[in-house]
Design a protein around this motif. Structure first.
Motif, PDB file in Angstrom:
ATOM      1  N   GLN A 198      33.203  73.706  14.833  1.00 44.44           N
ATOM      2  CA  GLN A 198      34.373  74.530  15.169  1.00 44.44           C
ATOM      3  C   GLN A 198      34.008  76.001  15.067  1.00 44.44           C
ATOM      4  OE1 GLN A 198      38.383  73.421  13.789  1.00 44.44           O
ATOM      5  NE2 GLN A 198      38.554  75.510  13.020  1.00 44.44           N
ATOM      6  N   ASN A 200      35.223  79.743  15.205  1.00 45.17           N
ATOM      7  CA  ASN A 200      36.483  80.449  14.972  1.00 45.17           C
ATOM      8  C   ASN A 200      36.312  81.910  15.354  1.00 45.17           C
ATOM      9  OD1 ASN A 200      37.499  78.080  13.494  1.00 45.17           O
ATOM     10  ND2 ASN A 200      36.148  78.747  11.841  1.00 45.17           N
ATOM     11  N   TYR A 202      38.247  85.547  15.246  1.00 47.40           N
ATOM     12  CA  TYR A 202      39.370  86.306  14.707  1.00 47.40           C
ATOM     13  C   TYR A 202      39.309  87.721  15.287  1.00 47.40           C
ATOM     14  CZ  TYR A 202      38.842  82.543  11.251  1.00 47.40           C
ATOM     15  OH  TYR A 202      38.705  81.320  10.642  1.00 47.40           O
ATOM     16  N   HIS A 217      44.469  75.770   3.865  1.00 48.88           N
ATOM     17  CA  HIS A 217      44.202  74.360   4.166  1.00 48.88           C
ATOM     18  C   HIS A 217      43.031  73.873   3.325  1.00 48.88           C
ATOM     19  CE1 HIS A 217      41.150  76.417   6.581  1.00 48.88           C
ATOM     20  NE2 HIS A 217      40.461  75.292   6.563  1.00 48.88           N
ATOM     21  N   ASP A 219      39.617  71.195   4.045  1.00 51.33           N
ATOM     22  CA  ASP A 219      38.953  70.550   5.182  1.00 51.33           C
ATOM     23  C   ASP A 219      39.089  69.033   5.029  1.00 51.33           C
ATOM     24  OD1 ASP A 219      38.368  73.088   5.953  1.00 51.33           O
ATOM     25  OD2 ASP A 219      36.198  72.922   5.733  1.00 51.33           O
ATOM     26  N   HIS A 274      41.626  76.928   1.070  1.00 50.62           N
ATOM     27  CA  HIS A 274      41.063  78.194   1.530  1.00 50.62           C
ATOM     28  C   HIS A 274      41.829  78.666   2.754  1.00 50.62           C
ATOM     29  CE1 HIS A 274      38.782  74.875   3.389  1.00 50.62           C
ATOM     30  NE2 HIS A 274      38.538  75.675   4.426  1.00 50.62           N
ATOM     31  N   ARG A 284      35.869  89.007  13.908  1.00 54.17           N
ATOM     32  CA  ARG A 284      34.988  88.186  13.067  1.00 54.17           C
ATOM     33  C   ARG A 284      34.794  86.831  13.727  1.00 54.17           C
ATOM     34  NH1 ARG A 284      36.430  84.534   8.889  1.00 54.17           N
ATOM     35  NH2 ARG A 284      34.647  84.076   7.569  1.00 54.17           N
ATOM     36  N   ALA A 288      31.826  76.678  11.886  1.00 47.59           N
ATOM     37  CA  ALA A 288      31.866  75.599  10.894  1.00 47.59           C
ATOM     38  C   ALA A 288      31.262  74.348  11.511  1.00 47.59           C
ATOM     39  CB  ALA A 288      33.302  75.340  10.472  1.00 47.59           C
ATOM     40  N   PHE A 290      31.095  70.428  10.733  1.00 48.48           N
ATOM     41  CA  PHE A 290      31.749  69.432   9.880  1.00 48.48           C
ATOM     42  C   PHE A 290      30.988  68.105   9.905  1.00 48.48           C
ATOM     43  CE2 PHE A 290      35.647  71.827  11.494  1.00 48.48           C
ATOM     44  CZ  PHE A 290      35.818  72.571  10.333  1.00 48.48           C
TER      45      PHE A 290
END
Ligand code: OGA
Ligand code: NI
Length: 344
Positions: A198, A200, A202, A217, A219, A274, A284, A288, A290
């Motif tokens: 994933q 991300n 920002y 949340h 993970d 987190h 930013r 991730a 997973f």
């Protein structure tokens, strides 16, 4: 340098701080309250596997659920290459990204937004855009990944291989940290793990006090290896009820445990809350990777960790059941593992 404004793939205008992004007052990040000195543990993976290394790992997993690793062996140029690919993807014109956009979160390859939904309140859009897809077995889905930027597929193929090796090393250290065989967790998660990436993004945000990049949340998978862009802080984790920022350190990965390891360890190792906050001047990017069980795998506390003093905290379940509960919680990032707790 000219500041480019970001446009979400599902929008017709550059992003601006409209009411749909503004988080209700009691959920705002309160950035002045972040502990300036606290940080998560840093673990040097160059160290030999000694009881002292295992001790450090198990302490980090019990107390933080998070740590950073340095000297992890993944080549620096490759880390940069994949971050460049991801950044260039989010820099594509929105109409080019839009072909990946979907609101169906069960899709294999998807560009999407998360929402914060609190009872009795309008849903709030997170100040971020996320791109998610499988990372293994790579050949099965390469053709679904972006052709543009041209670097994307190649960078991911190489990165996936390296991260696969690192995940195995970490799982073996975490197993040993629990006093288990080094293969135990990997075997319990299964031979056919569900491996998803994933990315991300920002965008910079005019007022980070009013928005969230990702709501609080945990993970849901077993293990996460996160790379974050240098120089911008955004990830925060809860420690003893306070938010602690995870400042990027050069050539490090942030490692965190997901819900499945909390369940497998019978609650000894933690999947910790987190969130990501936004930055006023810098966009930013984080990536991730997973690692989790497959839908048919059965997850429950490892028997060797259960005795008279440590009765099972969770019941066993098929991972499909866990995912179903996850996806039925509309828009938000949820807390699912509590639903599998056994009565005390
Ligand atoms: C996630 C996550 C944090 C970050 O993708 O689950 O927590 O720093 N990301 O982007
Ligand atoms: Ni997360």
């Amino acid at each position: 340098m000219e500041k480019k404004s970001f446009q979400m793939a599902n929008s017709i205008k550059p992003i601006s701080l409209t009411p749909n992004f503004i988080v209700p007052e009691d959920k705002r990040p309160q950035l002045a309250h972040i502990s300036p000195l606290a940080s998560i543990p840093i673990i040097d993976l160059n160290d030999h596997v000694t009881s002292s290394l295992l001790q450090k790992i198990s302490q980090a997993c019990e107390e933080y659920g998070f740590f950073q690793v340095i000297n992890h062996g993944v080549p620096e140029e490759l880390c940069e290459k994949v971050m460049t690919a991801v950044t260039q993807f989010f820099e594509l014109p929105p109409e080019e990204r839009a072909e990946f956009f979907t609101e169906d979160l069960t899709k294999q390859v998807k560009l999407f937004n998360y929402y914060l939904k609190s009872e009795g309140q309008e849903k709030v859009t997170m100040w971020s855009e996320l791109f998610s897809h499988p990372w293994h077995p790579f050949d099965d889905f390469t053709h679904l990944l972006p052709q543009n930027p041209p670097l994307y597929r190649e960078a991911f193929a190489e990165y996936a291989k390296e991260i696969g090796g690192l995940m195995n090393r970490l799982l073996s250290l975490i197993s040993q940290g629990l006093g288990l065989d080094k293969d135990c967790l990997r075997k319990r998660i299964g031979d056919n793990p569900r491996l998803r990436a994933q990315a991300n993004f920002y965008p910079s945000c005019p007022d980070p006090e009013l928005t969230l990049g990702l709501a609080v949340h945990t993970d849901l998978n077993a293990l996460t290896v996160l790379q974050q862009s240098a120089g911008v802080t955004g990830l925060q984790v809860i420690k003893d009820g306070k938010w602690v920022a995870v400042d990027p350190i050069p050539n490090a990965f942030v490692i965190n445990l997901g819900d499945q390891i909390q369940v497998l360890s019978n609650g000894r190792f933690k999947s910790v809350h987190h969130r990501a906050v936004t930055d006023k001047t810098h966009p930013r990017v984080s990536l991730a990777m997973f690692y989790g069980p497959n839908t048919e795998d059965v997850i429950g506390p490892v028997e060797d960790l259960i005795d008279g003093e440590h009765p099972p905290v969770y019941r066993s379940y098929r991972y499909a059941e866990f995912l179903e509960k996850f996806y039925s919680q509309e828009g938000t990032r949820r807390m699912v593992k509590e639903l599998f707790e056994l009565p005390k």
